[in-house]
Design a protein around this motif. Structure first.
Motif, PDB file in Angstrom:
ATOM      1  N   GLY A 120       0.832  -1.205   0.000  1.00 25.73           N
ATOM      2  CA  GLY A 120       0.000   0.000   0.000  1.00 25.73           C
ATOM      3  C   GLY A 120       0.864   1.251   0.000  1.00 25.73           C
ATOM      4  N   GLY A 121       0.320   2.331   0.513  1.00 23.06           N
ATOM      5  CA  GLY A 121       1.091   3.578   0.573  1.00 23.06           C
ATOM      6  C   GLY A 121       2.222   3.442   1.577  1.00 23.06           C
ATOM      7  N   ASP A 122       3.427   3.848   1.177  1.00 20.93           N
ATOM      8  CA  ASP A 122       4.532   3.773   2.135  1.00 20.93           C
ATOM      9  C   ASP A 122       4.258   4.730   3.300  1.00 20.93           C
ATOM     10  OD1 ASP A 122       5.302   5.282  -0.530  1.00 20.93           O
ATOM     11  OD2 ASP A 122       5.980   6.491   1.168  1.00 20.93           O
ATOM     12  N   SER A 171       3.776  -1.507  -3.197  1.00 19.56           N
ATOM     13  CA  SER A 171       2.926  -1.312  -4.383  1.00 19.56           C
ATOM     14  C   SER A 171       1.488  -1.583  -3.984  1.00 19.56           C
ATOM     15  CB  SER A 171       3.331  -2.286  -5.494  1.00 19.56           C
ATOM     16  OG  SER A 171       3.022  -3.605  -5.090  1.00 19.56           O
ATOM     17  N   ARG A 172       0.583  -1.207  -4.862  1.00 18.18           N
ATOM     18  CA  ARG A 172      -0.810  -1.640  -4.695  1.00 18.18           C
ATOM     19  C   ARG A 172      -1.023  -2.650  -5.819  1.00 18.18           C
ATOM     20  NH1 ARG A 172      -2.584   2.508  -1.166  1.00 18.18           N
ATOM     21  NH2 ARG A 172      -1.769   4.563  -1.643  1.00 18.18           N
ATOM     22  N   SER A 173      -0.735  -3.930  -5.512  1.00 19.75           N
ATOM     23  CA  SER A 173      -0.692  -4.954  -6.562  1.00 19.75           C
ATOM     24  C   SER A 173      -2.083  -5.326  -7.069  1.00 19.75           C
ATOM     25  CB  SER A 173       0.000  -6.214  -6.012  1.00 19.75           C
ATOM     26  OG  SER A 173      -0.220  -7.307  -6.865  1.00 19.75           O
ATOM     27  N   SER A 193       0.057   3.245   8.053  1.00 24.71           N
ATOM     28  CA  SER A 193      -0.635   4.101   7.075  1.00 24.71           C
ATOM     29  C   SER A 193      -0.654   5.505   7.628  1.00 24.71           C
ATOM     30  CB  SER A 193      -2.072   3.609   6.887  1.00 24.71           C
ATOM     31  OG  SER A 193      -2.874   4.652   6.381  1.00 24.71           O
ATOM     32  N   ILE A 194      -0.257   6.478   6.817  1.00 24.27           N
ATOM     33  CA  ILE A 194      -0.276   7.843   7.346  1.00 24.27           C
ATOM     34  C   ILE A 194      -1.705   8.288   7.643  1.00 24.27           C
ATOM     35  CG2 ILE A 194       1.887   8.516   6.203  1.00 24.27           C
ATOM     36  CD1 ILE A 194       0.048  10.289   4.357  1.00 24.27           C
ATOM     37  N   ASP A 195      -2.694   7.660   6.985  1.00 24.55           N
ATOM     38  CA  ASP A 195      -4.089   8.066   7.186  1.00 24.55           C
ATOM     39  C   ASP A 195      -4.635   7.676   8.559  1.00 24.55           C
ATOM     40  OD1 ASP A 195      -3.957   8.949   4.622  1.00 24.55           O
ATOM     41  OD2 ASP A 195      -5.524   7.643   3.820  1.00 24.55           O
ATOM     42  N   ASN A 196      -3.974   6.741   9.231  1.00 25.08           N
ATOM     43  CA  ASN A 196      -4.433   6.225  10.530  1.00 25.08           C
ATOM     44  C   ASN A 196      -5.857   5.678  10.435  1.00 25.08           C
ATOM     45  OD1 ASN A 196      -3.705   5.706  13.206  1.00 25.08           O
ATOM     46  ND2 ASN A 196      -4.837   7.475  13.967  1.00 25.08           N
ATOM     47  N   VAL A 211      -4.656  18.435   3.147  1.00 25.64           N
ATOM     48  CA  VAL A 211      -3.803  17.356   3.670  1.00 25.64           C
ATOM     49  C   VAL A 211      -4.339  16.018   3.161  1.00 25.64           C
ATOM     50  CG1 VAL A 211      -3.175  18.658   5.751  1.00 25.64           C
ATOM     51  CG2 VAL A 211      -5.146  17.119   5.818  1.00 25.64           C
ATOM     52  N   MET A 212      -3.540  14.961   3.308  1.00 24.74           N
ATOM     53  CA  MET A 212      -4.001  13.641   2.862  1.00 24.74           C
ATOM     54  C   MET A 212      -5.038  13.077   3.836  1.00 24.74           C
ATOM     55  SD  MET A 212      -0.854  11.602   1.104  1.00 24.74           S
ATOM     56  CE  MET A 212      -0.536  11.821  -0.642  1.00 24.74           C
ATOM     57  N   GLY A 213      -5.648  11.990   3.426  1.00 23.24           N
ATOM     58  CA  GLY A 213      -6.698  11.359   4.224  1.00 23.24           C
ATOM     59  C   GLY A 213      -7.864  11.068   3.312  1.00 23.24           C
ATOM     60  N   ARG A 214      -7.811   9.876   2.695  1.00 19.69           N
ATOM     61  CA  ARG A 214      -8.800   9.524   1.679  1.00 19.69           C
ATOM     62  C   ARG A 214     -10.198   9.337   2.258  1.00 19.69           C
ATOM     63  NH1 ARG A 214      -6.014   5.087  -1.881  1.00 19.69           N
ATOM     64  NH2 ARG A 214      -5.336   4.653   0.234  1.00 19.69           N
ATOM     65  N   SER A 215     -10.259   8.582   3.373  1.00 21.34           N
ATOM     66  CA  SER A 215     -11.589   8.335   3.921  1.00 21.34           C
ATOM     67  C   SER A 215     -11.675   8.731   5.391  1.00 21.34           C
ATOM     68  CB  SER A 215     -11.952   6.854   3.765  1.00 21.34           C
ATOM     69  OG  SER A 215     -10.964   6.063   4.386  1.00 21.34           O
ATOM     70  N   ALA A 232      -9.246  17.960   4.429  1.00 21.75           N
ATOM     71  CA  ALA A 232      -8.789  16.595   4.099  1.00 21.75           C
ATOM     72  C   ALA A 232      -9.128  16.314   2.644  1.00 21.75           C
ATOM     73  CB  ALA A 232      -9.476  15.576   5.000  1.00 21.75           C
ATOM     74  N   GLU A 233      -8.216  15.661   1.937  1.00 26.42           N
ATOM     75  CA  GLU A 233      -8.457  15.411   0.506  1.00 26.42           C
ATOM     76  C   GLU A 233      -9.756  14.647   0.269  1.00 26.42           C
ATOM     77  OE1 GLU A 233      -5.568  12.712  -1.182  1.00 26.42           O
ATOM     78  OE2 GLU A 233      -5.667  11.396   0.552  1.00 26.42           O
ATOM     79  N   GLY A 234     -10.166  13.839   1.268  1.00 24.14           N
ATOM     80  CA  GLY A 234     -11.347  12.986   1.069  1.00 24.14           C
ATOM     81  C   GLY A 234     -12.643  13.612   1.551  1.00 24.14           C
ATOM     82  N   GLY A 255       0.088  17.159  -0.304  1.00 22.42           N
ATOM     83  CA  GLY A 255       0.347  15.941  -1.077  1.00 22.42           C
ATOM     84  C   GLY A 255       1.369  15.006  -0.467  1.00 22.42           C
ATOM     85  N   HIS A 256       2.229  14.456  -1.327  1.00 21.43           N
ATOM     86  CA  HIS A 256       3.141  13.393  -0.895  1.00 21.43           C
ATOM     87  C   HIS A 256       4.272  13.879   0.000  1.00 21.43           C
ATOM     88  CE1 HIS A 256       0.849  11.285  -3.936  1.00 21.43           C
ATOM     89  NE2 HIS A 256       1.278  10.164  -3.403  1.00 21.43           N
ATOM     90  N   LEU A 257       4.366  15.191   0.202  1.00 27.75           N
ATOM     91  CA  LEU A 257       5.344  15.673   1.198  1.00 27.75           C
ATOM     92  C   LEU A 257       5.083  15.011   2.542  1.00 27.75           C
ATOM     93  CD1 LEU A 257       5.463  19.539   0.666  1.00 27.75           C
ATOM     94  CD2 LEU A 257       7.331  17.909   0.342  1.00 27.75           C
ATOM     95  N   GLN A 258       3.796  14.696   2.774  1.00 27.06           N
ATOM     96  CA  GLN A 258       3.421  14.097   4.067  1.00 27.06           C
ATOM     97  C   GLN A 258       3.855  12.643   4.185  1.00 27.06           C
ATOM     98  OE1 GLN A 258      -0.977  15.655   4.744  1.00 27.06           O
ATOM     99  NE2 GLN A 258      -0.356  15.682   2.624  1.00 27.06           N
ATOM    100  N   ARG A 259       4.171  12.014   3.065  1.00 26.50           N
ATOM    101  CA  ARG A 259       4.490  10.583   3.117  1.00 26.50           C
ATOM    102  C   ARG A 259       5.962  10.317   3.365  1.00 26.50           C
ATOM    103  NH1 ARG A 259       0.699   7.595  -0.477  1.00 26.50           N
ATOM    104  NH2 ARG A 259       2.426   6.553  -1.433  1.00 26.50           N
ATOM    105  N   GLY A 260       6.813  11.323   3.010  1.00 29.84           N
ATOM    106  CA  GLY A 260       8.248  11.067   3.131  1.00 29.84           C
ATOM    107  C   GLY A 260       8.828  11.644   4.397  1.00 29.84           C
TER     108      GLY A 260
HETATM  109  O1  F6P Z   1      -1.368   5.883   2.102  1.00 29.73           O
HETATM  110  C1  F6P Z   1      -2.448   6.654   2.182  1.00 29.73           C
HETATM  111  C2  F6P Z   1      -2.386   7.752   1.150  1.00 29.73           C
HETATM  112  O2  F6P Z   1      -1.259   8.568   1.355  1.00 29.73           O
HETATM  113  C3  F6P Z   1      -3.649   8.578   1.126  1.00 29.73           C
HETATM  114  O3  F6P Z   1      -3.673   9.583   2.090  1.00 29.73           O
HETATM  115  C4  F6P Z   1      -3.650   9.096  -0.281  1.00 29.73           C
HETATM  116  O4  F6P Z   1      -4.950   9.356  -0.722  1.00 29.73           O
HETATM  117  C5  F6P Z   1      -3.068   7.963  -1.057  1.00 29.73           C
HETATM  118  O5  F6P Z   1      -2.278   7.205  -0.150  1.00 29.73           O
HETATM  119  C6  F6P Z   1      -2.235   8.384  -2.227  1.00 29.73           C
HETATM  120  O6  F6P Z   1      -1.851   7.243  -2.896  1.00 29.73           O
HETATM  121  P1  F6P Z   1      -0.823   7.224  -4.104  1.00 29.73           P
HETATM  122  O7  F6P Z   1       0.532   7.491  -3.525  1.00 29.73           O
HETATM  123  O8  F6P Z   1      -0.955   5.869  -4.654  1.00 29.73           O
HETATM  124  O9  F6P Z   1      -1.236   8.323  -5.023  1.00 29.73           O
END
Ligand code: F6P
Length: 327
Positions: A10-12, A71-73, A126-129, A169-173, A222-224, A255-260
């Protein structure tokens, strides 16, 4: 059990490396052999494994991302893909799986376990918790701190230029990142998937704030959230404010700044704790569970229970945001 494989899917999330390191080292200490599957479930399907030794996981604790790749296989979503994965695991005599990832990872692990009964434990990351069965997922703390710092920076420029900023900020659901970053960054309002939007109420507060001499506002989205993010909220808010108060606004998508980035201490400790707990769980015969932490206790929750478990935002924090936000 003699040989396990570890994977991240999934998402790193920052802190995944801590969970890998702890799983590997704890497993080796227990006399198990360890493989790492590359790029999540794809590694199982494509037979992409790497033997892991104590030295393989040296110097990764402080790094963001995941040394195993993720990955999201889509192949693993098919029966044929999972059949290939099971065959590959068998060919390496792998009889246990530690899967580090979010909700999607837990769902895939459950299906795979139902079909092939390979003992599996999931570590929530998961960063979304958004994973039930744990107070916090690995990666959330780092992401929130990053978002909070960004909001602090934005506030400096907002204040200087007298603007409204809409920060996405991120947070899909789930609105965890928005809630925690908004609260800790002193946001004037947050828009999250769990709550109905109230654009008019925000506008009233903005107008009142302007009249009281407040020159800048920060709204965290939140993005979602229901309308689909900060641009949409900004458009509707500023349209409604037309003729009532002059506004200059900007939108910033984090965006992805929050993931790294370097994992926080909390994420390193959580990843380490849960990685070691998973191996201990295997030793005690646990399988098909999520290994989480609730009120500082390690809790094993059956994977099939997760979908029906409520993942509610802490109501007291939501309430706090409403009471100490813009006046
Ligand atoms: O891992 C969760 C997440 O960061 C969500 O907050 C975001 O919607 C999604 O992954 C983004 O996914 P991708 O990196 O595949 O675009």
């Amino acid at each position: 059990m003699e040989t396990i494989a570890v994977l991240t899917s999934g998402g790193d999330a920052p802190g995944m490396n801590a969970a890998i390191r702890a799983s590997v080292r704890a497993a080796l200490s227990s006399g198990l052999q360890v493989y790492g599957a590359k790029n999540g479930f794809s590694g199982l399907v494509e037979d992409d494994f790497q033997r892991l030794h104590a030295r393989s996981v040296t110097n990764i604790l402080q790094r963001g991302g995941t040394m195993l790749g993720t990955s999201r296989s889509t192949e693993f979503e098919s029966k044929a893909g999972r059949r290939k994965a099971a065959k590959n695991l068998k060919s390496h005599a792998i009889d246990g799986l530690i899967l580090i990832g979010g909700q999607g990872t837990a769902e895939a692990a459950l299906i795979f376990h139902q079909e092939y009964k390979i003992p599996s434990l999931v570590i929530p990351a998961s960063i979304d918790n958004d994973v039930a069965g744990t107070d916090f997922s690995v990666g959330f703390d780092t992401a929130v701190n990053g978002a909070m710092e960004a909001i602090d920076r934005i506030r400096d420029t907002a204040e200087s230029s007298g603007r409204i900023f809409f920060v996405e900020v991120m947070g899909r659901s789930r609105g965890y990142i928005a809630l925690y970053a908004g609260l800790s960054g002193g946001a004037d309002a947050i828009f999250i998937p769990e709550e109905k939007e109230d654009i008019e109420a925000l506008c009233k507060r903005l107008v009142a704030g302007h009249k009281a001499g407040k020159s800048s506002f920060v709204v965290v989205v939140a993005e979602g959230e229901e309308a689909g993010g900060a641009f949409s909220v900004a458009e509707r808010v500023t349209k409604q404010l037309e003729g009532r108060v002059g506004v200059d606004y900007r939108v910033t998508v984090l965006g992805h700044l929050q993931r790294g980035g370097t994992p926080s201490s909390n994420d390193r400790v959580l990843g380490t704790t849960l990685g070691a707990a998973a191996v201990e769980g295997f030793e005690k015969g646990a399988s098909n569970h999520l290994v989480g932490e609730i009120n500082n206790n390690i809790v094993f929750t059956p994977l099939e229970k997760l979908p029906s478990m409520e993942r509610e935002l802490p109501k007291d924090l939501l309430h706090l945001l409403h009471t100490v936000g813009t006046t």
